[in-house]
Design an enzyme around this catalytic site. Structure first.
Site, short mmCIF file in Angstrom:
data_model
loop_
_atom_site.label_atom_id
_atom_site.label_comp_id
_atom_site.label_asym_id
_atom_site.label_seq_id
_atom_site.Cartn_x
_atom_site.Cartn_y
_atom_site.Cartn_z
N ASP A 78 49.60 45.10 -1.10
CA ASP A 78 49.47 45.04 0.16
C ASP A 78 48.07 45.55 0.53
OD1 ASP A 78 49.74 45.26 2.89
OD2 ASP A 78 50.44 47.58 3.06
N ASN A 82 43.52 48.19 5.44
CA ASN A 82 43.34 49.36 4.03
C ASN A 82 41.82 49.10 2.84
OD1 ASN A 82 46.15 49.90 4.16
ND2 ASN A 82 46.83 48.77 2.72
N ILE A 83 41.12 48.75 3.19
CA ILE A 83 39.86 48.33 2.75
C ILE A 83 38.75 49.22 3.92
CG2 ILE A 83 37.59 47.34 2.05
CD1 ILE A 83 40.21 44.97 2.34
N LEU A 84 38.49 50.60 2.79
CA LEU A 84 37.21 51.42 3.20
C LEU A 84 35.97 50.78 2.83
CD1 LEU A 84 39.02 54.37 2.41
CD2 LEU A 84 39.30 53.17 4.94
#
Length: 211
Positions: free
Chosen positions: A38, A43-45
């Site tokens: 996913d 979902n990438i900081l």
């Protein structure tokens, strides 16, 4: 707010800088036999020092523990196809239909990476204006891949093209993509050195945010 919603398409050099960090993270996870399943901008900081972190491993799998009975995608549920869930805009073909494409493993993350890189360069999701079900039909029935942006260097477009191959076995590994990103970054840097007016945007984020 997310970086992409705030700034839109990123300059190529900046997108590649983030892409290399993301790909290093994928490499580390794949070395531990973990498939993310996913990977997506949400979902990438990105922190205040411009460093990337991959987050949300809710449906990640350790190689050898995956079955074909996990179905969490709305599109997959509507299709009746046994699949590994994810987010439709970033799901690989084998996540929709493992019977046709084989059991999803690490190559599924490389499809998602190609979609993420595309999003960094366009400021949009890879399948604009398509619903989850329409994306599934485009991938499974029409054998389509997301349309690549036309404004990027050939070397960058080639990375996305290879990651978005329908055959999972034809996609490069994370380590191979990392090498291609390094080469592409060097080409972009040389082009900028010869044309300073096209230099990357020097602005950096000042707070931790999602891509």
């Amino acid at each position: 707010t997310s970086l992409l919603s705030r700034e839109g398409p990123l300059p190529v050099a900046r997108a590649l800088r983030y892409a290399e960090q993301i790909c290093r993270g994928i490499c580390s996870l794949h070395e531990e036999r973990i498939t993310i399943f996913d990977l997506k901008p949400a979902n990438i900081l990105l922190d205040e020092t411009d460093q990337i972190a991959i987050s949300d491993f809710g449906i990640s799998k350790l190689q050898g523990t995956l079955t074909n009975t996990v179905t969490t995608s709305t599109a997959a549920e509507q299709s009746g196809v046994g699949a590994v869930g994810g987010t439709p805009q970033f799901q690989a073909p084998e996540q929709y239909d493992p019977e046709a494409y084989g059991r999803p493993t690490t190559p599924a993350d490389m499809w998602a990476f190609g979609c993420v890189l595309l999003s960094l360069l366009t400021g949009a999701n890879p399948w604009p204006e398509l619903s989850g079900t329409q994306i599934m039909v485009a991938i499974l029935n029409k054998k389509r891949s997301p349309e690549l942006p036309r404004h990027v260097p050939t070397e960058v477009a080639e990375i996305m093209r290879k990651c978005l191959m329908h055959n999972p076995k034809a996609r490069p590994s994370a380590a191979q993509v990392l090498a291609m990103l390094s080469s592409a970054s060097a080409v972009v840097a040389m082009a900028q050195a010869s044309n300073p007016a096209a230099a990357d945007d020097p602005n950096r984020p000042t707070t931790r945010t999602k891509c």
